[in-house]
Design an enzyme around this catalytic site. Structure first.
Site, PDB file in Angstrom:
ATOM      1  N   SER A   1       3.043  -3.203  -1.867  1.00 15.34           N
ATOM      2  CA  SER A   1       3.978  -4.027  -1.103  1.00 15.34           C
ATOM      3  C   SER A   1       4.536  -3.357   0.137  1.00 15.34           C
ATOM      4  O   SER A   1       4.828  -4.025   1.119  1.00 15.34           O
ATOM      5  CB  SER A   1       5.139  -4.464  -1.998  1.00 15.34           C
ATOM      6  OG  SER A   1       4.647  -5.261  -3.043  1.00 15.34           O
ATOM      7  N   THR A   2       4.737  -2.053   0.098  1.00 15.89           N
ATOM      8  CA  THR A   2       5.395  -1.397   1.236  1.00 15.89           C
ATOM      9  C   THR A   2       4.593  -0.192   1.707  1.00 15.89           C
ATOM     10  O   THR A   2       3.746   0.338   0.985  1.00 15.89           O
ATOM     11  CB  THR A   2       6.817  -0.917   0.864  1.00 15.89           C
ATOM     12  OG1 THR A   2       6.696   0.087  -0.153  1.00 15.89           O
ATOM     13  CG2 THR A   2       7.674  -2.059   0.359  1.00 15.89           C
TER      14      THR A   2
END
Length: 182
Positions: free
Chosen positions: A10-11
């Site tokens: 996600s990041t």
């Protein structure tokens, strides 16, 4: 038959290394990787992975949450995989494996539950709408003209004034004036 893998974090602070090593150990022929939130509908590498699938290929992920953000999203992706004659397998969620009869059964049940949930939501929404109407709530967009403006615009239109001139007065389009009914 090729094993096409998809890995996602996600990041930027997260790493794909663990997923890539698990997918390679599972025999992945090609791995599509991206660092993007699963909540985003536009995941270019997932699109590429799905476009790559051929008949009898298998799309592999380490966990379902790496592929889909919701049950509906998962079912849509699996439908796209199936439409290509391909299969799907999650390494951690062994029940999610369309290469086996048991996996296909589980995903069919999951699809049925999602459809049932959609029907319940549709029914509750309809009931809520009917209750709101019964309580006098106006549905739809707020009218552009107040009741007083409507009467005045109708009077001016019936007197033969140009629709565009009337519309300009109320800052609406001439078609709004032409659709007014007494």
């Amino acid at each position: 038959m090729a094993l096409i893998a998809y890995a996602r974090v996600s990041t930027d602070g997260q790493t794909l290394d663990a997923q890539i090593s698990q997918l390679k150990a599972a025999g992945a022929d090609k791995i599509f990787k991206e660092k993007v939130s699963g909540a985003r509908a536009d995941r270019p590498q997932l699109r590429k992975a799905l476009a790559t699938l051929m008949s009898d290929d298998v799309l592999v992920v380490i966990r379902l949450d790496r592929l889909a953000r919701s049950t509906r999203d998962l079912l849509n992706i699996l439908d796209e995989v199936a439409s290509k004659g391909a299969h799907f397998r999650s390494l951690s969620d062994t029940w999610a494996d369309t290469t086996t009869p048991h996996g296909r059964l589980m995903l069919t049940v999951l699809g049925g539950l999602a459809e049932f949930e959609r029907e319940l939501i549709r029914a509750r929404t309809g009931e809520g709408r009917e209750r709101a109407k019964a309580n006098g709530v106006q549905m739809g967009r707020k009218p552009k003209l107040t009741p007083h403006q409507r009467k005045e615009a109708l009077r001016r239109r019936d007197a033969g004034e140009a629709l565009t001139a009337i519309a300009r007065t109320y800052d609406v389009s001439h078609s709004t004036i032409s659709r007014l009914q007494a």
